[in-house]
Design an enzyme around this catalytic site. Structure first.
Site, short mmCIF file in Angstrom:
data_model
loop_
_atom_site.label_atom_id
_atom_site.label_comp_id
_atom_site.label_asym_id
_atom_site.label_seq_id
_atom_site.Cartn_x
_atom_site.Cartn_y
_atom_site.Cartn_z
N LYS A 193 -8.97 10.42 -5.38
CA LYS A 193 -8.12 10.39 -4.20
C LYS A 193 -6.73 10.82 -4.65
CE LYS A 193 -5.96 7.45 -0.70
NZ LYS A 193 -5.78 6.08 -0.15
N TYR B 237 -7.76 6.82 -8.09
CA TYR B 237 -6.77 6.94 -7.01
C TYR B 237 -5.40 7.11 -7.63
CZ TYR B 237 -4.07 5.19 -2.91
OH TYR B 237 -3.18 5.03 -1.89
#
Length: 308
Positions: free
Chosen positions: A174, A146
């Site tokens: 992400k 992420y």
């Protein structure tokens, strides 16, 4: 527990579409409101949400202690009961802590983990690589890295993402940079079976039209059904429908960030009658000057608010 996805190969996560980064309901006294949490999981399932992320930054993971963090993951996994995949946030600025949280998520049956880049200590790119490699090689659960430099103070470089994509067990990215050009470049360079998810609601539809698998979303907390339709349209290349829905949600995507996330989204859910809106310090309630902005944005998105 056997996870929902039934993954035997750890290399990829077959999750696509709308994935709310779930807020953490709290009672007026600041304790966890588990009954409301269960009701929210049920609501998302009814609205067609693809999967849930629990204990991301939208879930106020920074203000929960480790036992509460683990309780939230366990409660969502157990209450979802296989009805949709659950992705547990297990990031930390200590590799040791991130490993412990990741092991716990696997043990209670989470389907994958979402691990934010270590924050505040600002590791080098090699440090980031070794951090994620250590987790992936020690816990057998699909891991989504992420990158959200606006919150963490560290940027996961494209070259580092490409190196990480070669490690079995690292399933996807992400991308919360909001940089479409950069996201497009990564989509072209990464392996086809490596999943990219948008982490920026304003640009998510564009990134999905370009090949991203889905949107790990703040806005989907408030309008899960409409965000599911938007993600489905983008994934299917239905540009006219993407344009139509985007006109309805663009203002809400902006309004939910007028103050630090999750302050506005919790206010919106409280105004909708779905939870108390309680936050923990250092987060404070939404400034009154922003309330009319949120009300207008909710109306444009088709949300009918109860009378006050």
């Amino acid at each position: 527990m056997t996870n929902t996805l039934g993954i035997t190969s750890l290399t990829r996560v077959p999750v696509s579409g709308s994935v709310p980064a779930l807020v953490t309901p709290m009672n007026i006294d600041g304790t966890l409101d588990i009954a409301t949490l269960h009701a929210m999981v049920d609501w998302h399932i009814e609205e067609g949400t693809s999967a849930l992320v629990v204990m991301g930054s939208t879930g106020e993971s920074a203000t929960l202690d480790s036992s509460e963090h683990c309780q939230m993951v366990r409660e969502v996994v157990e209450h979802a009961a296989g009805r949709l995949p659950v992705i547990a946030g297990t990031g930390a600025n200590s590799t040791r802590e991130a490993l412990e949280l990741t092991r716990y998520a696997k043990d209670v049956g989470a389907d994958a983990v979402l691990s934010v880049t270590p924050y505040y200590n600002r590791p080098t790119q090699e440090g980031l690589y070794q951090h994620y490699r250590k987790i992936a090689e020690n816990v057998e659960i699909p891991l989504i890295v992420y990158n959200v430099p606006g919150r963490t103070g560290v940027d996961l470089a494209d070259d580092t993402v490409l190196r990480l994509a070669e490690i079995p067990g690292i399933a996807g990215l992400k991308d919360a940079t909001g940089d479409i050009a950069r996201g497009t470049k990564l989509l072209h360079m990464l392996p086809n079976n490596f999943s990219v998810y948008s982490g920026d609601d304003e640009t998510a539809a564009a990134l999905m039209l370009l090949g991203a698998k889905g949107n790990i979303s703040v806005t989907a907390n408030v309008i899960p059904g409409l965000m599911r339709k938007l993600c489905d349209a983008a994934r299917n290349g239905d540009v006219p429908l993407v344009r139509l829905i985007s006109r309805k949600v663009y203002l809400l995507n902006q309004a939910l960030f007028v103050q630090s996330n999750p302050i506005p989204v919790k206010w919106a859910l409280a105004r909708m009658g779905r939870m108390t809106g309680t936050l923990r310090l250092p987060l404070t309630p939404l400034g009154s000057e922003w309330e009319s902005v949120l009300v207008r944005a909710l109306a444009l998105a088709g949300v009918e608010l109860p009378a006050q």
